[in-house]
Scaffold this active site. Structure first.
Site, PDB file in Angstrom:
ATOM      1  N   LYS A  12     -66.939  55.677  59.854  1.00  0.00           N
ATOM      2  CA  LYS A  12     -66.108  55.103  58.950  1.00  0.00           C
ATOM      3  C   LYS A  12     -64.034  55.655  59.514  1.00  0.00           C
ATOM      4  O   LYS A  12     -64.158  57.050  59.941  1.00  0.00           O
ATOM      5  CB  LYS A  12     -66.058  55.937  57.903  1.00  0.00           C
ATOM      6  CG  LYS A  12     -65.295  55.604  56.629  1.00  0.00           C
ATOM      7  CD  LYS A  12     -66.154  53.826  55.948  1.00  0.00           C
ATOM      8  CE  LYS A  12     -66.223  53.719  54.393  1.00  0.00           C
ATOM      9  NZ  LYS A  12     -67.064  52.426  54.397  1.00  0.00           N
ATOM     10  N   THR A  57     -71.782  54.503  57.498  1.00  0.00           N
ATOM     11  CA  THR A  57     -70.114  54.560  57.490  1.00  0.00           C
ATOM     12  C   THR A  57     -70.077  54.717  56.142  1.00  0.00           C
ATOM     13  O   THR A  57     -69.068  55.932  55.969  1.00  0.00           O
ATOM     14  CB  THR A  57     -69.707  53.443  58.071  1.00  0.00           C
ATOM     15  OG1 THR A  57     -68.993  52.562  57.101  1.00  0.00           O
ATOM     16  CG2 THR A  57     -69.211  53.225  59.301  1.00  0.00           C
ATOM     17  N   ASP A  58     -70.991  54.243  55.047  1.00  0.00           N
ATOM     18  CA  ASP A  58     -70.505  54.923  53.592  1.00  0.00           C
ATOM     19  C   ASP A  58     -70.711  56.655  53.733  1.00  0.00           C
ATOM     20  O   ASP A  58     -70.165  57.002  53.741  1.00  0.00           O
ATOM     21  CB  ASP A  58     -71.118  54.065  52.639  1.00  0.00           C
ATOM     22  CG  ASP A  58     -70.896  54.122  51.234  1.00  0.00           C
ATOM     23  OD1 ASP A  58     -69.729  54.025  50.353  1.00  0.00           O
ATOM     24  OD2 ASP A  58     -71.449  54.734  50.671  1.00  0.00           O
ATOM     25  N   ARG A 172     -25.267  60.784  78.430  1.00  0.00           N
ATOM     26  CA  ARG A 172     -25.999  59.314  77.635  1.00  0.00           C
ATOM     27  C   ARG A 172     -26.514  60.127  76.061  1.00  0.00           C
ATOM     28  O   ARG A 172     -27.052  61.804  76.207  1.00  0.00           O
ATOM     29  CB  ARG A 172     -27.676  58.430  78.359  1.00  0.00           C
ATOM     30  CG  ARG A 172     -27.951  59.205  78.669  1.00  0.00           C
ATOM     31  CD  ARG A 172     -29.392  58.332  79.283  1.00  0.00           C
ATOM     32  NE  ARG A 172     -30.601  59.075  79.963  1.00  0.00           N
ATOM     33  CZ  ARG A 172     -31.388  58.668  80.532  1.00  0.00           C
ATOM     34  NH1 ARG A 172     -31.937  56.925  80.496  1.00  0.00           N
ATOM     35  NH2 ARG A 172     -32.451  59.514  80.492  1.00  0.00           N
ATOM     36  N   GLN A 218     -38.751  61.023  82.692  1.00  0.00           N
ATOM     37  CA  GLN A 218     -40.044  61.554  83.191  1.00  0.00           C
ATOM     38  C   GLN A 218     -39.902  63.102  83.305  1.00  0.00           C
ATOM     39  O   GLN A 218     -40.296  64.022  83.524  1.00  0.00           O
ATOM     40  CB  GLN A 218     -40.053  61.440  84.777  1.00  0.00           C
ATOM     41  CG  GLN A 218     -40.835  59.748  85.101  1.00  0.00           C
ATOM     42  CD  GLN A 218     -39.918  58.767  84.478  1.00  0.00           C
ATOM     43  OE1 GLN A 218     -38.292  58.656  83.897  1.00  0.00           O
ATOM     44  NE2 GLN A 218     -40.099  57.630  85.338  1.00  0.00           N
ATOM     45  N   ASN A 244     -38.704  55.847  74.792  1.00  0.00           N
ATOM     46  CA  ASN A 244     -37.414  55.859  76.201  1.00  0.00           C
ATOM     47  C   ASN A 244     -36.304  54.851  74.950  1.00  0.00           C
ATOM     48  O   ASN A 244     -36.581  53.664  74.318  1.00  0.00           O
ATOM     49  CB  ASN A 244     -36.413  55.745  77.067  1.00  0.00           C
ATOM     50  CG  ASN A 244     -35.701  56.063  77.411  1.00  0.00           C
ATOM     51  OD1 ASN A 244     -34.216  56.475  76.316  1.00  0.00           O
ATOM     52  ND2 ASN A 244     -34.555  56.555  78.361  1.00  0.00           N
ATOM     53  N   HIS A 246     -33.837  53.588  73.263  1.00  0.00           N
ATOM     54  CA  HIS A 246     -33.078  53.402  74.269  1.00  0.00           C
ATOM     55  C   HIS A 246     -31.010  53.371  72.698  1.00  0.00           C
ATOM     56  O   HIS A 246     -31.943  52.728  72.184  1.00  0.00           O
ATOM     57  CB  HIS A 246     -32.789  51.885  74.832  1.00  0.00           C
ATOM     58  CG  HIS A 246     -33.786  52.033  75.947  1.00  0.00           C
ATOM     59  ND1 HIS A 246     -33.404  53.383  77.139  1.00  0.00           N
ATOM     60  CD2 HIS A 246     -34.891  50.736  76.059  1.00  0.00           C
ATOM     61  CE1 HIS A 246     -34.708  52.829  77.430  1.00  0.00           C
ATOM     62  NE2 HIS A 246     -35.244  51.307  76.533  1.00  0.00           N
TER      63      HIS A 246
END
Lengths: 281, 281, 281, 281
Positions: A12, A57-58, A172, A218, A244, A246
């Site tokens: 579940k 799953t219940d 940057r 990295q 990343n 940008h």
């Protein structure tokens, strides 16, 4: 038949259980998204629709709610372990129980009530696999931890070939949305101070990101991963996935304007995606 | 033709501009999502594809980036006003300029760098309409401000008819995701201390939510709206839209367990949706 | 108090009701997302938490499910009208009932069963406001109808000023995600052939988009809107909101390659947003 | 240092490239979302920020656009293979190139133009890993393929324990959103008729879902997987992940109404999640 069921898993997903502990002066809220799954000898359900071995799953969902009441909900890592044990006990044909718990963090508001607001955009995660009769494999982690720095990020010296047109930069914006998983060392999961591990790992991630001068995402990844391992001896390995995000400096010269690292466009797609795993020797 | 173009509006949506002011000891980051639009006498573009009167949406985007450099980006309300004036100046056939600015809040991290993490899940909004030669219509606001309280919320005494089966309660979790807009009074927008208005309005919303004993989410909405108007005399009106993010107490009696206000299911859909506008007389 | 509750509305949003009619040779599935709301004389709930006049949102949800059984679910427009009447009957202090129905379309699969797959990415919508004792205000519509054309789209002749740097083009990809609402004329809603109206309106939108040579997305909007009004005399007005999903031709000359209208980048943000309302005289 | 970089991967995610082939009577549109990544001997970038070996993610993006022009874009599987070869050629320190291509399907509209609408809600996927000097590992697949059947689905005979309270049923709605991956047999990827493989696999999935009488979603998964392997001898293995999108029959007896398999609530969370891999012997 000429085919085999070579892997199976069922359970579940995304049980949204909220537990309130009203015993202290400020109510403690655990706001969780719990996913459970079982793997094992469930072939007949797949091949013949014979459900005799299947813990539904219940029932797995009911177990989440029932256990939250019976054992309380402390650290998600401990709740995951209790859940996995209960699921294996209830499902004789299961070999492995898998539990993933996402926790949404809340911050108490002032004002005299027991009121809270969502703290940050991130989600804290615990991932557990418990083999029957074996050691728990436990990882903690964080998703959607959004961070940005406005300086101390450069990018240059990369390989150049036909399709490489990127300009080098010594300044940057570096922004990412951290997905991290820290794996506990063999035997270290049971009885660990999980709250301290998480607090330490999160602080190490943020400090490394903020304090590090980056020559590449990295390198930032590596610095963040090793900082986590430095901070917490319980941990054997850190996996990081860092998009990343940008931020492109805009060329405003067409309008007669300069742009000395002031105005950026935050782009959506595509994005770099830097991944890596750092392992303690 | 027997049809009329009875309303028109066009512009550029979701310009993701990020401005960094590097002049102070800590860099100031404005992370904005800017939408601009024009309304006016643009019929020929619609009926005949005659674009002679049209300030392109690309030019509107360029204006956002260019103005961010030329004027800097202070409070979003002021940036919106400067943008709207520039757009009207550049587009002679526009009658009204509309600017919506969403601001994503960031918190400075320690660690020696200029680094930040996303602060909370919410977005702060400014909405402006500037008619040519007229007064600016300005609203501030907040989206996706998620709050929850574990007590001081009741619900009873409601109308009963055939389809009413809800049990009354004197203790429940109350959770919502606030969407609020506070409209400035006529003449109060220009020159106001927008940062103080926002801080005051947000604090009033949170304090009212936390401090208020709720007999209905409608009542909580009213308390939150009036608190904002009490806090800031610049404001004439507050609109609120509050989804009731239901947390249902689970019935665990089937498993032999009680549940004294401890274990809840946080449901997704459907949800109550309570809305209202509070206006200063 | 010196404040007034100048507008109020409350209800249940996003009731996901699925109705199966098993009477025919192929089961008929109605897969709906229903939102109901009431406006009226509900001041005491807001000002004092006095809920005596309030038909709970839970009861509104129950009404959706109960009515789906009692009356069946035919066209969403008719279901919305039945719902609004029932809500007004059950809520004496309501002045207006509002119902929005989103319908997810399904296509029957072959293979011998009663099986279906989702047909397209779009959602079909009905929006109704029913004032007590008054005429229903009804609109149909569509959301998220994604269309694209690879030719017959130009853009040139636009206004030029300082921030206008866009190149003119006589060939571009035009792509949009249509949001449309068609309003029925006074008195035309009750008893109309809603299925035919929707089919006609959708076909008109698509034919106009495909068959039209576009000099501006504004012009395409106008062509689409008038085509709908041409197609269905029941309709008095069409509102359209068309994001310009930009496909930018890539400059490949840096790699020694030409690009004769072949390779594009599908950008996310920002996007143009063109809106307009076409009204029958 | 006492830590190792035990795994690394980096690349550009979600390059949204659209290619139009205008050579035929109807333009052919390939609308792709391409993700590339490299794994290999990139340690210095991680440990020291030395980027000398790094083919930038920007260059990887450029390669996607450049190659789309140079080689055209036929079947995504072939485009992925050409991309992977180019990336390995351009990046001497890479050991493996990974390419994932998502394709958004479009259907031609009538009306005289080259116009299209989105066909269905699903996305078709190709996943490739190419080791330097080795065989390509190729899988095709589909995401977000939403299907539903109104009959021929039962669920009973499952294990019962303390937390199992689910009622057995011999008639229910079965709905899922298919995620499938079909792996090509060793050596079968190169030169295969990928369009035929995809068409065959998709048809097999849908036919099995529609034609199968289900005693469990596990059984339906198995039937769907084996149908794909039956249909296409090129394939060695099928992985399926099937959320059980629960449709709960509503109890309307509180309102004096029966509900003979007519009115359901489509729930969001939690959901069952059934997974499995079927392998040709």
């Amino acid at each position: 038949m000429s085919y085999d069921l070579t892997w199976n898993q069922y359970g579940k997903a995304e049980v949204r259980v909220v537990h309130v502990d009203r015993s202290g002066p400020l109510h403690a809220v655990r706001d969780l998204n719990v996913t459970t799954a079982l793997r094992g000898d469930f072939g007949p359900a797949y091949t013949d629709g014979d459900n005799a071995r299947v813990l539904t799953t219940d029932a797995q969902k009911n177990t989440v709610f029932g256990l939250a009441r019976e054992t309380g909900v402390g650290e998600p890592e401990e709740f995951a372990l209790a859940l996995a044990r209960q699921l294996l006990a209830a499902s004789p044909h299961a070999d492995v129980a898998r539990v993933v718990v996402e926790q949404f963090p809340w911050t108490a508001l002032g004002g005299g009530g027991h009121a809270f607001s969502r703290a940050g955009s991130h989600v804290v995660v615990a991932e557990l696999e418990l083999p029957r009769g074996g050691q728990p494999q436990l990882s903690g982690g964080v998703d959607e931890l959004v961070v940005l720095k406005t300086t101390d990020s450069e990018y240059h010296g990369f390989l150049r070939e036909r399709f490489t047109t990127l300009a080098e930069t010594h300044e940057r914006i570096l922004a990412t949305q951290v997905t991290a998983r820290w794996r506990y060392a063999e035997g270290a999961a049971d009885g660990a101070d999980h709250a301290a591990v998480k607090a330490g790992a999160l602080a190490a991630l943020l400090e490394a990101f903020a304090g590090h001068r980056s020559l590449a995402l990295q390198q930032t990844l590596h610095a963040m991963g090793t900082a986590v391992l430095d901070a917490r001896p319980e941990l054997a390995e850190v996996r990081l996935s860092l998009p990343n995000k940008h931020h492109f400096l805009q060329d405003l010269s067409r309008f007669g304007l300069d742009n000395p690292d002031a105005v950026y466009h935050a782009d959506d797609r595509p994005y770099g995606l830097i991944e890596g795993t750092i392992t303690r020797r």
